[in-house]
Write a protein that holds these residues in place. Sequence first.
Motif, PDB file in Angstrom:
ATOM      1  N   TYR B  24      80.868  28.760 -44.028  1.00 35.79           N
ATOM      2  CA  TYR B  24      79.910  29.248 -43.021  1.00 35.79           C
ATOM      3  C   TYR B  24      80.545  29.185 -41.641  1.00 35.79           C
ATOM      4  O   TYR B  24      81.407  28.365 -41.388  1.00 35.79           O
ATOM      5  CB  TYR B  24      78.636  28.389 -43.043  1.00 35.79           C
ATOM      6  CG  TYR B  24      77.757  28.678 -44.216  1.00 35.79           C
ATOM      7  CD1 TYR B  24      77.925  27.994 -45.428  1.00 35.79           C
ATOM      8  CD2 TYR B  24      76.767  29.657 -44.134  1.00 35.79           C
ATOM      9  CE1 TYR B  24      77.129  28.288 -46.531  1.00 35.79           C
ATOM     10  CE2 TYR B  24      75.967  29.956 -45.234  1.00 35.79           C
ATOM     11  CZ  TYR B  24      76.147  29.276 -46.417  1.00 35.79           C
ATOM     12  OH  TYR B  24      75.374  29.571 -47.507  1.00 35.79           O
ATOM     13  N   TYR B  58      76.347  31.672 -40.380  1.00 37.08           N
ATOM     14  CA  TYR B  58      76.443  32.901 -41.181  1.00 37.08           C
ATOM     15  C   TYR B  58      77.431  32.678 -42.323  1.00 37.08           C
ATOM     16  O   TYR B  58      78.466  32.028 -42.110  1.00 37.08           O
ATOM     17  CB  TYR B  58      76.918  34.062 -40.326  1.00 37.08           C
ATOM     18  CG  TYR B  58      76.048  34.374 -39.124  1.00 37.08           C
ATOM     19  CD1 TYR B  58      76.195  33.633 -37.941  1.00 37.08           C
ATOM     20  CD2 TYR B  58      75.071  35.362 -39.178  1.00 37.08           C
ATOM     21  CE1 TYR B  58      75.389  33.888 -36.845  1.00 37.08           C
ATOM     22  CE2 TYR B  58      74.267  35.623 -38.084  1.00 37.08           C
ATOM     23  CZ  TYR B  58      74.419  34.884 -36.922  1.00 37.08           C
ATOM     24  OH  TYR B  58      73.619  35.134 -35.838  1.00 37.08           O
ATOM     25  N   LYS B  59      77.144  33.243 -43.496  1.00 39.84           N
ATOM     26  CA  LYS B  59      78.081  33.130 -44.622  1.00 39.84           C
ATOM     27  C   LYS B  59      79.284  34.044 -44.341  1.00 39.84           C
ATOM     28  O   LYS B  59      79.123  35.276 -44.181  1.00 39.84           O
ATOM     29  CB  LYS B  59      77.367  33.563 -45.904  1.00 39.84           C
ATOM     30  CG  LYS B  59      77.916  32.871 -47.150  1.00 39.84           C
ATOM     31  CD  LYS B  59      77.049  33.211 -48.369  1.00 39.84           C
ATOM     32  CE  LYS B  59      77.804  32.961 -49.658  1.00 39.84           C
ATOM     33  NZ  LYS B  59      77.978  31.525 -49.959  1.00 39.84           N
TER      34      LYS B  59
END
Lengths: 204, 204
Positions: B24, B58-59
């Motif tokens: 992430y 965020y991935k």
Amino acid sequence: MLPKPTFERLKLYHRLLLDVEEEYVSSETIAKLLKIQPEQVRKDLSYLRTTGKPKVGYKVEELKKELDELFGIKRETAVVIVGAGRLGSALANYQGFRKYGIEVVAIFDNDPQKIGQFVSDLVVLPLKDLKRVVKRFNVEIGVICVPKESAQEVANLLVACGIKGIWNFAPIELEVPEDVLIVNEDITQSLLTLKHLLNRRRGR
Amino acid sequence: MLPKPTFERLKLYHRLLLDVEEEYVSSETIAKLLKIQPEQVRKDLSYLRTTGKPKVGYKVEELKKELDELFGIKRETAVVIVGAGRLGSALANYQGFRKYGIEVVAIFDNDPQKIGQFVSDLVVLPLKDLKRVVKRFNVEIGVICVPKESAQEVANLLVACGIKGIWNFAPIELEVPEDVLIVNEDITQSLLTLKHLLNRRRGR
Ligand SMILES: NC(=O)c1ccc[n+]([C@@H]2O[C@H](COP(=O)([O-])OP(=O)(O)OC[C@H]3O[C@@H](n4cnc5c(N)ncnc54)[C@H](O)[C@@H]3O)[C@@H](O)[C@H]2O)c1
Ligand SMILES: NC(=O)c1ccc[n+]([C@@H]2O[C@H](COP(=O)([O-])OP(=O)(O)OC[C@H]3O[C@@H](n4cnc5c(N)ncnc54)[C@H](O)[C@@H]3O)[C@@H](O)[C@H]2O)c1
């Protein structure tokens, strides 16, 4: 202080004027060549001292002289290149820099096979000579043309030598002290724009 | 439609993500690396489908995948270079284009001494082969690396062969039909910015 978009356009006007042979040039002529509006050209040029004569235009020599002053063209700026690979050698050979008062005074590399070779009329020097050359030629700008893995280390070295401006070709963000200016030149970024615009046109 | 400043920053986020190994990434991390505000990063990423998880971020894989799609990275784009001189050869050899799905399929020149020579793994071809190569490889982008005096003539030739995107390194404005996209890459423009900023600092 000039607004940044105006400054960017003044650079394009300066480049255009290098090829204009007439004595006067109109805002319409400049606008047509750059595909922008003549009012925009007049507004940009209003930041300068040179004024245009109605129906005649701006005196080319006066505009050129004032833009030369703005960009410090007549002041010789000494530049060093670190990385004597493909890009570094292309830049070291480039005659186009002369007309902007830019002189490449030395080129460096850490590869023993490259040190001592000639690139243009410059001998490739080892990094241990960097500090001495920066002091001797009062070098203002260091150009980084090494792989991205070595770019930060080279930036640190340039800063330690007292360089105040870095032109970075490696595709990576560099960390430098506040008083050092960096201009990044990752040319693959423009290719992405072109690729994206072509994609959109084909409705992908 | 993405605002242009957002599009420019998304390109920088994409480049940064190439080097991120965690699963992430937060807007704070991206903002710190690019020296911008985290709110700006969150605002830019809100144009994408990928959403961030509070406190986690965020991935990375999802972001990369979506940005790859935006720029059409996975779609192979064939490119030809006209001008097998210093800059053209440096670009033909550059391995960095592969990760953006850009493949240089041919390089051309009009100098008999260069035609038939090797640049990287490409044989320098004469201009008379340009049309055949553009059709055979469905080439989308032509790169102009010739002196400015020949640039317009080369642009006309590329357009006549059906090329829809031009990446222009010659320091001159080119005239092309409305449906052809041009991205100008006059790298001396950045040097002028650097020179001007250094000038101002020294209080000239
Ligand atoms: N060639 C291009 O067309 C192009 C296009 C876009 C970006 N770039 C970027 O420009 C940079 C240079 O690319 P290139 O194609 O010239 O690479 P290259 O491999 O041809 O040249 C790199 C040079 O840097 C030298 N070097 C490596 N580490 C060094 C260090 N710590 N100190 C001093 N010298 C060192 C190497 O010995 C080599 O001579 C890269 O970061 C690349 O991503 C190149
Ligand atoms: N080298 C750089 O670092 C650099 C930097 C900024 C801008 N540029 C610009 O890039 C362009 C190329 O620069 P360079 O340094 O590689 O020059 P160069 O002289 O090394 O190479 C130019 C090549 O173009 C070929 N050529 C000339 N006219 C042609 C035509 N009509 N059709 C096909 N080939 C033709 C020549 O035979 C030569 O091989 C120039 O416009 C230059 O202003 C170069």
